[in-house]
Design a protein around this motif. Sequence first.
Motif, PDB file in Angstrom:
ATOM      1  N   GLY A 209       0.854  -1.271   0.045  1.00 36.69           N
ATOM      2  CA  GLY A 209      -0.005   0.053   0.189  1.00 36.69           C
ATOM      3  C   GLY A 209       0.732   1.388   0.121  1.00 36.69           C
ATOM      4  O   GLY A 209       0.659   2.285  -0.635  1.00 36.69           O
ATOM      5  N   SER A 210       1.794   1.326   0.735  1.00 35.89           N
ATOM      6  CA  SER A 210       2.890   2.563   0.749  1.00 35.89           C
ATOM      7  C   SER A 210       3.167   2.855  -0.592  1.00 35.89           C
ATOM      8  O   SER A 210       3.331   3.939  -1.099  1.00 35.89           O
ATOM      9  CB  SER A 210       4.194   2.184   1.651  1.00 35.89           C
ATOM     10  OG  SER A 210       3.626   1.959   3.156  1.00 35.89           O
TER      11      SER A 210
ATOM     12  N   ASP B 102      -4.023  -2.795  -1.596  1.00 38.18           N
ATOM     13  CA  ASP B 102      -3.028  -4.036  -1.140  1.00 38.18           C
ATOM     14  C   ASP B 102      -3.594  -5.266  -1.518  1.00 38.18           C
ATOM     15  O   ASP B 102      -5.020  -5.453  -1.426  1.00 38.18           O
ATOM     16  CB  ASP B 102      -3.000  -3.988   0.471  1.00 38.18           C
ATOM     17  CG  ASP B 102      -1.623  -3.429   0.829  1.00 38.18           C
ATOM     18  OD1 ASP B 102      -0.746  -3.512   0.323  1.00 38.18           O
ATOM     19  OD2 ASP B 102      -1.889  -2.561   1.979  1.00 38.18           O
TER      20      ASP B 102
ATOM     21  N   ALA C  74      -6.396   0.662   0.411  1.00 38.44           N
ATOM     22  CA  ALA C  74      -5.185  -0.408   0.738  1.00 38.44           C
ATOM     23  C   ALA C  74      -6.112  -1.651   1.024  1.00 38.44           C
ATOM     24  O   ALA C  74      -5.925  -2.636   0.561  1.00 38.44           O
ATOM     25  CB  ALA C  74      -4.434  -0.002   1.884  1.00 38.44           C
ATOM     26  N   PHE C  75      -7.023  -1.661   2.453  1.00 35.90           N
ATOM     27  CA  PHE C  75      -7.988  -2.692   2.339  1.00 35.90           C
ATOM     28  C   PHE C  75      -9.491  -2.588   2.257  1.00 35.90           C
ATOM     29  O   PHE C  75      -9.847  -3.451   1.537  1.00 35.90           O
ATOM     30  CB  PHE C  75      -7.603  -3.330   4.030  1.00 35.90           C
ATOM     31  CG  PHE C  75      -8.117  -2.376   5.052  1.00 35.90           C
ATOM     32  CD1 PHE C  75      -9.403  -2.564   5.522  1.00 35.90           C
ATOM     33  CD2 PHE C  75      -7.299  -1.360   5.311  1.00 35.90           C
ATOM     34  CE1 PHE C  75      -9.828  -1.468   6.494  1.00 35.90           C
ATOM     35  CE2 PHE C  75      -7.973  -0.153   6.305  1.00 35.90           C
ATOM     36  CZ  PHE C  75      -9.136  -0.568   6.882  1.00 35.90           C
TER      37      PHE C  75
ATOM     38  N   HIS D 145      -2.135  -8.136  -0.090  1.00 33.47           N
ATOM     39  CA  HIS D 145      -1.532  -8.816   1.075  1.00 33.47           C
ATOM     40  C   HIS D 145      -2.275  -8.497   2.295  1.00 33.47           C
ATOM     41  O   HIS D 145      -1.741  -9.061   3.550  1.00 33.47           O
ATOM     42  CB  HIS D 145      -0.032  -8.718   1.175  1.00 33.47           C
ATOM     43  CG  HIS D 145       0.545  -7.309   1.516  1.00 33.47           C
ATOM     44  ND1 HIS D 145       1.624  -6.897   1.163  1.00 33.47           N
ATOM     45  CD2 HIS D 145      -0.194  -6.214   2.240  1.00 33.47           C
ATOM     46  CE1 HIS D 145       1.934  -5.488   1.286  1.00 33.47           C
ATOM     47  NE2 HIS D 145       0.839  -5.181   1.869  1.00 33.47           N
ATOM     48  N   LYS D 146      -3.380  -7.670   2.451  1.00 28.34           N
ATOM     49  CA  LYS D 146      -4.156  -7.518   3.525  1.00 28.34           C
ATOM     50  C   LYS D 146      -5.520  -8.258   3.420  1.00 28.34           C
ATOM     51  O   LYS D 146      -5.522  -9.422   3.558  1.00 28.34           O
ATOM     52  CB  LYS D 146      -4.114  -6.065   3.834  1.00 28.34           C
ATOM     53  CG  LYS D 146      -3.232  -5.286   4.298  1.00 28.34           C
ATOM     54  CD  LYS D 146      -3.104  -4.084   4.404  1.00 28.34           C
ATOM     55  CE  LYS D 146      -2.204  -3.333   5.013  1.00 28.34           C
ATOM     56  NZ  LYS D 146      -2.255  -1.716   5.033  1.00 28.34           N
TER      57      LYS D 146
ATOM     58  N   ASP E  67      -7.020   6.028  -1.338  1.00 30.69           N
ATOM     59  CA  ASP E  67      -6.246   4.827  -0.628  1.00 30.69           C
ATOM     60  C   ASP E  67      -7.267   3.809  -0.057  1.00 30.69           C
ATOM     61  O   ASP E  67      -8.054   4.251   0.846  1.00 30.69           O
ATOM     62  CB  ASP E  67      -5.482   5.656   0.575  1.00 30.69           C
ATOM     63  CG  ASP E  67      -4.646   4.487   1.493  1.00 30.69           C
ATOM     64  OD1 ASP E  67      -4.891   3.274   0.900  1.00 30.69           O
ATOM     65  OD2 ASP E  67      -4.006   4.749   2.335  1.00 30.69           O
TER      66      ASP E  67
ATOM     67  N   HIS F  71      -3.540   7.657   6.189  1.00 32.46           N
ATOM     68  CA  HIS F  71      -2.472   6.609   6.636  1.00 32.46           C
ATOM     69  C   HIS F  71      -1.174   7.530   6.709  1.00 32.46           C
ATOM     70  O   HIS F  71      -0.780   8.292   5.836  1.00 32.46           O
ATOM     71  CB  HIS F  71      -2.343   5.494   5.753  1.00 32.46           C
ATOM     72  CG  HIS F  71      -1.693   4.258   6.250  1.00 32.46           C
ATOM     73  ND1 HIS F  71      -0.154   4.365   5.813  1.00 32.46           N
ATOM     74  CD2 HIS F  71      -1.646   3.234   6.889  1.00 32.46           C
ATOM     75  CE1 HIS F  71       0.444   3.233   6.448  1.00 32.46           C
ATOM     76  NE2 HIS F  71      -0.475   2.601   7.258  1.00 32.46           N
TER      77      HIS F  71
HETATM   78  C1  LIG Z   1      -1.651  -0.845   5.395  1.00 31.87           C
HETATM   79  C2  LIG Z   1      -2.032   0.545   4.732  1.00 31.87           C
HETATM   80  C3  LIG Z   1      -1.402   1.194   4.048  1.00 31.87           C
HETATM   81  C4  LIG Z   1       0.112   0.890   3.811  1.00 31.87           C
HETATM   82  O1  LIG Z   1       0.342  -0.471   2.974  1.00 31.87           O
HETATM   83  P1  LIG Z   1       1.754  -1.228   3.302  1.00 31.87           P
HETATM   84  O2  LIG Z   1       1.143  -2.391   2.408  1.00 31.87           O
HETATM   85  O3  LIG Z   1       1.981  -1.503   4.746  1.00 31.87           O
HETATM   86  O4  LIG Z   1       2.711  -0.507   2.631  1.00 31.87           O
HETATM   87  C5  LIG Z   1      -1.889   2.560   3.353  1.00 31.87           C
HETATM   88  N1  LIG Z   1      -2.822   2.723   3.606  1.00 31.87           N
HETATM   89  C6  LIG Z   1      -3.818   1.865   4.495  1.00 31.87           C
HETATM   90  C7  LIG Z   1      -5.028   2.443   4.730  1.00 31.87           C
HETATM   91  C8  LIG Z   1      -3.383   0.964   5.065  1.00 31.87           C
HETATM   92  O5  LIG Z   1      -4.239   0.041   5.792  1.00 31.87           O
END
Ligand SMILES: *Cc1c(COP(=O)(O)O)cnc(C)c1O
Length: 481
Positions: free
Chosen positions: A148-149, A300, A273-274, A302-303, A271, A189
Amino acid sequence: MGKGLKEETLDPEDWDEMRALGHRMMDDMMTFLREVREHKFELIPVEAIKNIRQPLPLKPRGYEQVYNDFVENVLPYPTPNIHPRFWALVAGTGSVYGMLAEMLAAGMNTGSAQQMFPTYYVHEQVIDWIKEILEYPSEAGGVLVSGGSMANYTGLAVARNVKAKVDMKKHGIQGAPQKMTLYCSTQGHGCLIRSVELLGLGNEALRWIPVDDDYMIDIEALEKAISRDKDAGHHPFCVIGNAGTVNTGAFDDINMLADICDREDMWLHVDGAFGAWVKLSKTHRHLASGIEMADSLAVDLHKWMYMPYEIGCTLVRNREAHYKTFRYEAEYLETVSREPRPADLSVQLSRYFKALKAWMLLKADGVEKYARLIQQNLDQAGYLAGLVKEAPELELTAPVSSNVVCFRYFTDGLDNEAINELNQKILPQLWFGSNVIPSDTTLKGIRTLRACIVNHRSKREDFDYLIKEVIRIGKELQNSS
Ligand SMILES: *Cc1c(COP(=O)(O)O)cnc(C)c1O
């Protein structure tokens, strides 16, 4: 070529022996994962650290011996995120088939993806499937990255270059005629800060917008901040929407953000990510409505897609802009084709074949299975919230909008500070005594326990157990104080 010349290789001298060792590793890891529920969360002992920290090994210790070192000193102390009772941070569980796919990718040791190799097509296929799941425009492009980063960084880099009123590649941020500003809610984040810093924008260019009672971005405050910056002669260029915040699992109103960006000629980055994966849920998909309008979207896998670390993805609506941001020319990189390769779409040039696990996992279990697992986690969050509401000793500390449940032990007899202290003491006892791993956070001055459920191994009884333990420990602490 003198006589007696001995040329070496890292390939095994005895293939049968290596094959047998490989089988043993496979068996051990299968057992390890099959018995994951029995793991106790414990910190690595000093002895194991000593065994890991050793002088530079100049002479061979041998393949089997080193594997034994791993079995003794590393494997017994895994990070707890693979455990069925882990709901801290936002951390992935991985899967058995994912582990096997990783071995295949490592065995092929592919360092690039271009049109003359299958790696390219596997990557393209995975990007297309991700777009389809997230209902992102099919004409958009994308690239797999480490997580995600990196996915956020990649999207924001394109945003900066497209919206800059200067040739950003040539002059950099130093050539921008106005200060470039961007906007995100206070629940954004931390990696977003790192992104704007590394993009040379300076972290004060990222304006933190307050949230409402549901932890969603306050639209009015956002509009005010944008017009204040315009009045000051700045250049507001990007809004970052949250589709699933780490603290409480809140979703900004992405449709509203898209309207604002449209009107103000700003870039919308999301964003997700999840949270973006709620698109696979029947009950919660509406929360992610609008992410398909984002100019760039970071996710992401992997989450909440349960794949082994590392895999994230940036989708960008404007393929050309994405390509232009990262592409460079070098005589040693001339290729047969002009089609953008993954290496032209992110910071990395050499890249490992992370697309393989995504391709294999989505095919093997089918996307409907992932949809059911995500729904299961959302239903579990609802179940947990229900348990909290039923228990007189507990209270929710934030609205439960998706898969994150924030709650605390509560009693009328104590002031807020004492309750904060008490809840802070509950956490380590849960971890090291009860072997159940939520995390904690602070919401508006309230210290709160927090369960973020992205775990395919959790069962309802695990949440019953969590509640039982929190109440038991809370009562004990209360009585002993
Ligand atoms: C985990 C997360 C990130 C960062 O992702 P990584 O895979 O840990 O680099 C960014 N934004 C949100 C909302 C997240 O939950």
